[in-house]
Motif scaffolding. Sequence first.
Motif, mmCIF file in Angstrom:
data_model
loop_
_atom_site.group_PDB
_atom_site.id
_atom_site.type_symbol
_atom_site.label_atom_id
_atom_site.label_comp_id
_atom_site.label_asym_id
_atom_site.label_seq_id
_atom_site.Cartn_x
_atom_site.Cartn_y
_atom_site.Cartn_z
ATOM 1 N N GLU A 13 0.803 -1.221 0.000
ATOM 2 C CA GLU A 13 0.000 0.000 0.000
ATOM 3 C C GLU A 13 0.834 1.267 0.000
ATOM 4 O O GLU A 13 0.365 2.310 -0.435
ATOM 5 C CB GLU A 13 -0.918 0.046 1.232
ATOM 6 C CG GLU A 13 -1.934 -1.053 1.303
ATOM 7 C CD GLU A 13 -1.388 -2.320 1.954
ATOM 8 O OE1 GLU A 13 -0.345 -2.246 2.640
ATOM 9 O OE2 GLU A 13 -1.989 -3.387 1.755
ATOM 10 N N ARG A 14 2.056 1.197 0.552
ATOM 11 C CA ARG A 14 2.844 2.419 0.692
ATOM 12 C C ARG A 14 4.309 2.096 0.940
ATOM 13 O O ARG A 14 4.659 1.054 1.472
ATOM 14 C CB ARG A 14 2.318 3.269 1.843
ATOM 15 C CG ARG A 14 2.390 2.538 3.183
ATOM 16 C CD ARG A 14 1.713 3.326 4.273
ATOM 17 N NE ARG A 14 1.559 2.549 5.475
ATOM 18 C CZ ARG A 14 0.444 1.955 5.856
ATOM 19 N NH1 ARG A 14 -0.631 2.060 5.114
ATOM 20 N NH2 ARG A 14 0.390 1.269 6.978
ATOM 21 N N CYS A 41 2.919 5.793 -2.966
ATOM 22 C CA CYS A 41 1.791 4.863 -2.977
ATOM 23 C C CYS A 41 1.697 4.223 -4.353
ATOM 24 O O CYS A 41 1.489 4.928 -5.350
ATOM 25 C CB CYS A 41 0.492 5.584 -2.668
ATOM 26 S SG CYS A 41 0.401 6.215 -0.982
ATOM 27 N N ILE A 80 -2.929 -0.359 -5.905
ATOM 28 C CA ILE A 80 -2.249 -0.918 -4.730
ATOM 29 C C ILE A 80 -1.506 -2.177 -5.154
ATOM 30 O O ILE A 80 -2.075 -3.055 -5.793
ATOM 31 C CB ILE A 80 -3.253 -1.217 -3.597
ATOM 32 C CG1 ILE A 80 -3.810 0.093 -3.048
ATOM 33 C CG2 ILE A 80 -2.589 -2.029 -2.480
ATOM 34 C CD1 ILE A 80 -4.908 -0.068 -2.020
ATOM 35 N N GLN A 108 -2.734 8.441 0.675
ATOM 36 C CA GLN A 108 -3.264 7.141 0.265
ATOM 37 C C GLN A 108 -4.658 7.272 -0.349
ATOM 38 O O GLN A 108 -4.981 6.594 -1.321
ATOM 39 C CB GLN A 108 -3.307 6.186 1.455
ATOM 40 C CG GLN A 108 -1.933 5.650 1.801
ATOM 41 C CD GLN A 108 -2.012 4.577 2.868
ATOM 42 O OE1 GLN A 108 -2.326 4.865 4.017
ATOM 43 N NE2 GLN A 108 -1.732 3.358 2.482
#
Length: 132
Positions: free
Chosen positions: A78-79, A94, A98, A122
């Motif tokens: 996700e990050r 990000c 995803i 996000q």
Amino acid sequence: MSVDDLINQLIDAEPNVYGVAVVDKSGSLVTQTQNWDISNDLDQINELLQTKLELGQQGMSSITIQGIKYMIVENTEERKIGTNIQGKGHLIICPIPIGGDGGLITYINPAVGPRDALLTVQKYALEFEKVI
């Protein structure tokens, strides 16, 4: 809505985002804000985005953008969060989508922690999925 419109909305919504760039799934730079040029650092950014970690793998330990070295302190689907240990700012990257190969790359105000801007960045990364 255009990519540039979304960037402007992100910067309006989160004042601690000082620079923004968008990379598509082929690793090409779509756009970036005028105050932040990541074009010479795309190879490292793409390596970070495109390396899929297995359980227990750490991945890249640092990345250098515009001559500033950031320690990678979090690296998930996700990050990716990087922090400069000399107080020169933070990165939130990000993947778009995803776990994908594109990305929303943001430079975060050195005076705050990266988590102060994380949720907003996000949220906007999900919006960028629709336009790139």
